[in-house]
Design a protein around this motif. Sequence first.
Motif, PDB file in Angstrom:
ATOM      1  N   UNK A 485      56.003  35.804  24.014  1.00  0.00           N
ATOM      2  CA  UNK A 485      56.425  35.859  22.640  1.00  0.00           C
ATOM      3  C   UNK A 485      55.173  36.478  21.833  1.00  0.00           C
ATOM      4  N   UNK A 486      54.064  36.183  21.918  1.00  0.00           N
ATOM      5  CA  UNK A 486      53.040  37.293  21.230  1.00  0.00           C
ATOM      6  C   UNK A 486      52.987  38.631  21.344  1.00  0.00           C
ATOM      7  N   UNK A 487      53.083  38.910  22.630  1.00  0.00           N
ATOM      8  CA  UNK A 487      53.077  40.281  23.169  1.00  0.00           C
ATOM      9  C   UNK A 487      54.253  41.017  22.353  1.00  0.00           C
ATOM     10  N   UNK A 488      55.481  40.518  22.478  1.00  0.00           N
ATOM     11  CA  UNK A 488      56.772  41.061  21.843  1.00  0.00           C
ATOM     12  C   UNK A 488      56.433  41.171  20.273  1.00  0.00           C
ATOM     13  N   UNK A 489      55.786  39.997  19.734  1.00  0.00           N
ATOM     14  CA  UNK A 489      55.722  40.013  18.298  1.00  0.00           C
ATOM     15  C   UNK A 489      54.721  41.134  17.711  1.00  0.00           C
ATOM     16  N   UNK A 490      53.537  41.196  18.478  1.00  0.00           N
ATOM     17  CA  UNK A 490      52.587  42.051  18.030  1.00  0.00           C
ATOM     18  C   UNK A 490      53.184  43.455  18.249  1.00  0.00           C
ATOM     19  N   UNK A 491      53.872  43.828  19.266  1.00  0.00           N
ATOM     20  CA  UNK A 491      54.489  45.274  19.425  1.00  0.00           C
ATOM     21  C   UNK A 491      55.596  45.374  18.313  1.00  0.00           C
ATOM     22  N   UNK A 492      56.187  44.463  17.624  1.00  0.00           N
ATOM     23  CA  UNK A 492      57.285  44.798  16.728  1.00  0.00           C
ATOM     24  C   UNK A 492      56.717  44.581  15.450  1.00  0.00           C
ATOM     25  N   UNK A 493      55.756  43.996  15.319  1.00  0.00           N
ATOM     26  CA  UNK A 493      55.120  43.817  13.699  1.00  0.00           C
ATOM     27  C   UNK A 493      53.736  44.908  13.699  1.00  0.00           C
ATOM     28  N   UNK A 494      53.000  45.019  14.534  1.00  0.00           N
ATOM     29  CA  UNK A 494      51.617  45.833  14.370  1.00  0.00           C
ATOM     30  C   UNK A 494      51.824  47.320  14.125  1.00  0.00           C
ATOM     31  N   UNK A 495      51.233  48.001  13.229  1.00  0.00           N
ATOM     32  CA  UNK A 495      51.159  49.509  13.183  1.00  0.00           C
ATOM     33  C   UNK A 495      50.666  49.938  14.686  1.00  0.00           C
ATOM     34  N   UNK A 496      51.252  51.169  15.169  1.00  0.00           N
ATOM     35  CA  UNK A 496      51.225  51.684  16.253  1.00  0.00           C
ATOM     36  C   UNK A 496      49.707  52.134  16.567  1.00  0.00           C
ATOM     37  N   UNK A 497      48.942  52.144  15.500  1.00  0.00           N
ATOM     38  CA  UNK A 497      47.416  52.607  15.753  1.00  0.00           C
ATOM     39  C   UNK A 497      46.603  51.204  16.196  1.00  0.00           C
ATOM     40  N   UNK A 498      47.142  50.178  16.012  1.00  0.00           N
ATOM     41  CA  UNK A 498      46.464  48.896  16.224  1.00  0.00           C
ATOM     42  C   UNK A 498      46.355  48.562  18.038  1.00  0.00           C
ATOM     43  N   UNK A 499      45.163  48.155  18.351  1.00  0.00           N
ATOM     44  CA  UNK A 499      45.110  47.706  19.756  1.00  0.00           C
ATOM     45  C   UNK A 499      45.472  46.389  20.004  1.00  0.00           C
ATOM     46  N   UNK A 500      46.234  45.840  21.116  1.00  0.00           N
ATOM     47  CA  UNK A 500      46.520  44.751  21.294  1.00  0.00           C
ATOM     48  C   UNK A 500      46.151  44.263  22.596  1.00  0.00           C
ATOM     49  N   UNK A 501      45.626  42.910  22.605  1.00  0.00           N
ATOM     50  CA  UNK A 501      45.105  42.351  23.661  1.00  0.00           C
ATOM     51  C   UNK A 501      45.490  40.900  23.913  1.00  0.00           C
ATOM     52  N   UNK A 502      46.446  40.557  24.859  1.00  0.00           N
ATOM     53  CA  UNK A 502      47.205  39.010  24.886  1.00  0.00           C
ATOM     54  C   UNK A 502      46.242  38.416  25.926  1.00  0.00           C
ATOM     55  N   UNK A 503      45.694  37.080  25.421  1.00  0.00           N
ATOM     56  CA  UNK A 503      44.871  36.400  26.184  1.00  0.00           C
ATOM     57  C   UNK A 503      45.420  34.885  26.281  1.00  0.00           C
ATOM     58  N   UNK A 504      44.761  34.263  27.244  1.00  0.00           N
ATOM     59  CA  UNK A 504      44.969  32.660  27.398  1.00  0.00           C
ATOM     60  C   UNK A 504      43.847  32.261  27.945  1.00  0.00           C
ATOM     61  N   UNK A 505      42.864  31.639  27.324  1.00  0.00           N
ATOM     62  CA  UNK A 505      41.878  30.762  27.778  1.00  0.00           C
ATOM     63  C   UNK A 505      42.476  29.398  28.310  1.00  0.00           C
ATOM     64  N   UNK A 506      42.546  29.207  29.483  1.00  0.00           N
ATOM     65  CA  UNK A 506      43.205  27.948  29.989  1.00  0.00           C
ATOM     66  C   UNK A 506      42.370  26.896  30.281  1.00  0.00           C
ATOM     67  N   UNK A 507      41.731  26.215  28.740  1.00  0.00           N
ATOM     68  CA  UNK A 507      41.019  25.483  28.773  1.00  0.00           C
ATOM     69  C   UNK A 507      40.848  25.090  27.320  1.00  0.00           C
ATOM     70  N   UNK A 508      40.171  24.096  26.915  1.00  0.00           N
ATOM     71  CA  UNK A 508      39.949  23.763  25.512  1.00  0.00           C
ATOM     72  C   UNK A 508      38.862  22.971  25.278  1.00  0.00           C
TER      73      UNK A 508
END
Length: 684
Positions: A485-508
């Motif tokens: 979901x955030x991957x597709x959201x970033x790709x659809x909404x961010x300018x193409x020059x912006x870098x994208x890193x999707x992460x999940x710290x599996x702890x809290x």
Amino acid sequence: MFSISLLHSSPPKLFLSSLSTRFPSFHSLPLISMTSYATSLRRGCLSISFPLSVAADHVSDTGPEQTTRQTNSMHNLKIGIIGFGNYGQFLAETLVAQGHTVLAHSRSDHSRAAKELGVSFFADPHDLCEEHPEVILLSTSIISTEEVLKSFPLQRLKRNTLFVDVLSVKEFPKNLLLDVLPSDFDIICTHPMFGPQSAKKGWNELFFVYEKVRIGDEELRLSRCEKFLDIFEREGCKMVEMSCAEHDKYAAESQFMTHTVGRVLEMLMLESTPINTRGYETLLDLVENTCGDSFDLYYGLFLYNKNALEMIERLDLAFEALRKQLFGRLHDVVRKQLFGNGDRVQSLQEDYQNGVSFISYSSKMRSKDAARAYEYKAQISGSVNDSSKLKVAIVGFGNFGQFLAKAFVRQGHRVLAYSRTDYFDVAQEMGVSYFSDADDLCEEHPEVILLCTSILSTEKVLRSLPFQRLKRSTLFVDVLSVKEFPRNLFLQNLPIDFDILCTHPMFGPESGKHGWNGLPFVFDKVRIGSDEARVSRCDRFLDVFAREGCQMVEMSCAEHDWHAAGSQFITHTTGRILEKLDLESTPINTRGYKTLLNLVENTAGDSFDLYYGLFMYNVNAMEQLERLDMAFETLKKQLFGTLHGVLRKQLFGNADVFEVVTEKAVLQELSQSAFTAVSSSGDS
């Protein structure tokens, strides 16, 4: 999901008694043979820890006077063990070590094992009884106990013999012993809540539950009872005296519920993933601890504990309530999309079509080869120097944003924060620059924008950010529990020059409060520019987590969501179902039950919005929910199908009886036909 409310309209009272009323010979059912009772007391299912809340009058005195009485005991017992399988042998080993004389009888030939243990084995129970043991210890399976006891040559025993059972249900053997044994015989109903696996390092601090059902008032009989209980006290057991009814009430929650959840999860064929959470690890352990036990044991817990049926129905209702909650929320969202904003209808249809195509794509990824994890090798230096420091803006400064900010500040990075809620004072205490206006934050030109928003608010927050005020190569990072979901959201909404890193710290904040060492951090470099500075910036961000000792796992967002649906979503679903049962700690918690209580505690702290987000924004979650539903249905059908089979066999299994009944019915019908014919001819 079928309802079992027809079985009882109110919490079941005497389940077995009601069956006995409808089917008078119910307690004479042909009993199914079963593996040794050792299986019923294996690891996890019956190994428990002692809660501080146990009432004082339930715990035996273990003061100096009691200890002296134990150690100075001069007279040993002659004990006959009936049922010499794994569990009988397990108990015999300690009895022999304490100097007691042990005799044994079993339908299977265990003479070799008995000889090795120093036990006298008797193939014929008459021979054993003629040795006049002081104690008969019933170590049979739940299902075979009635058959064994009713066939036992009681007339060859001394009239005041002490009978003891060690079954994991208690009201059933209590009533059975009172019904079958002569009134001169003494009775203790016990449950050593451990077995060969859980007690392989000794019995110290493990529960021994007992009720003195009937003990004669003669000094010798009172002394014999105490000497038997001393066996377990000397080994360090926690001696808990409670009624059989109390035991079964607690055991229905702790023992039967634990077995039920373990068996449902076993049917899902859960497997370890490259990104196991601690909660999911506990579920895997629970499955391992319960799957080794036979279905006959589980069926015995169901059939012979009158409280078990109520627990099944409560679990059924809890699961239905959770499903309604999820789908009710989904209905509201769809309705709002369709009728709240006309402009969104076209967008919703497109999203649906994209979702269908992605589901098709994700199903292709469900091979073992797709579940590969990649080890991240960070270039970690001894300390963070000025050249490696980052300027990180955290958008969404709630509990999790603050939790991450502490690590960034501790490592010397400059942290900015923005949130819809005012966290100025909290940020100031942490050394974080707080901004109440997103434009002001973006004009500081942070190198990294770290989105720490909830799943449900991410899209709205992202679209509200003033991208034009940022540098064109800014790195955007999310930390959501779903990834496609955030991957597709970033790709659809961010300018193409912006870098994208999707992460999940599996702890809290809770699971990571003692440090992040060994905890999984999942990431996908969705879009990183090839410039050396941009590659370096991405690596420096990942180094924050590598320095804290995280297990760095690189995998695609699609892979993550596939694994997470089977681990994280199932864990949260199980925790929320159990939460609706209002489970409470009991004086005889098993280790498995403690696992369930801890799971409830860990998941109850998360908002329903988080759980709903895991369901709504992971295309694999619906399938897992349906699989859980089917597994529970299958287990219920197994339980009630087995019960139906036993009753049917009892009613129609005896061919001779069936033939007599049929013959009577035919004769009655013929007589009635003849009478009708005569009457008709008379009328004519």
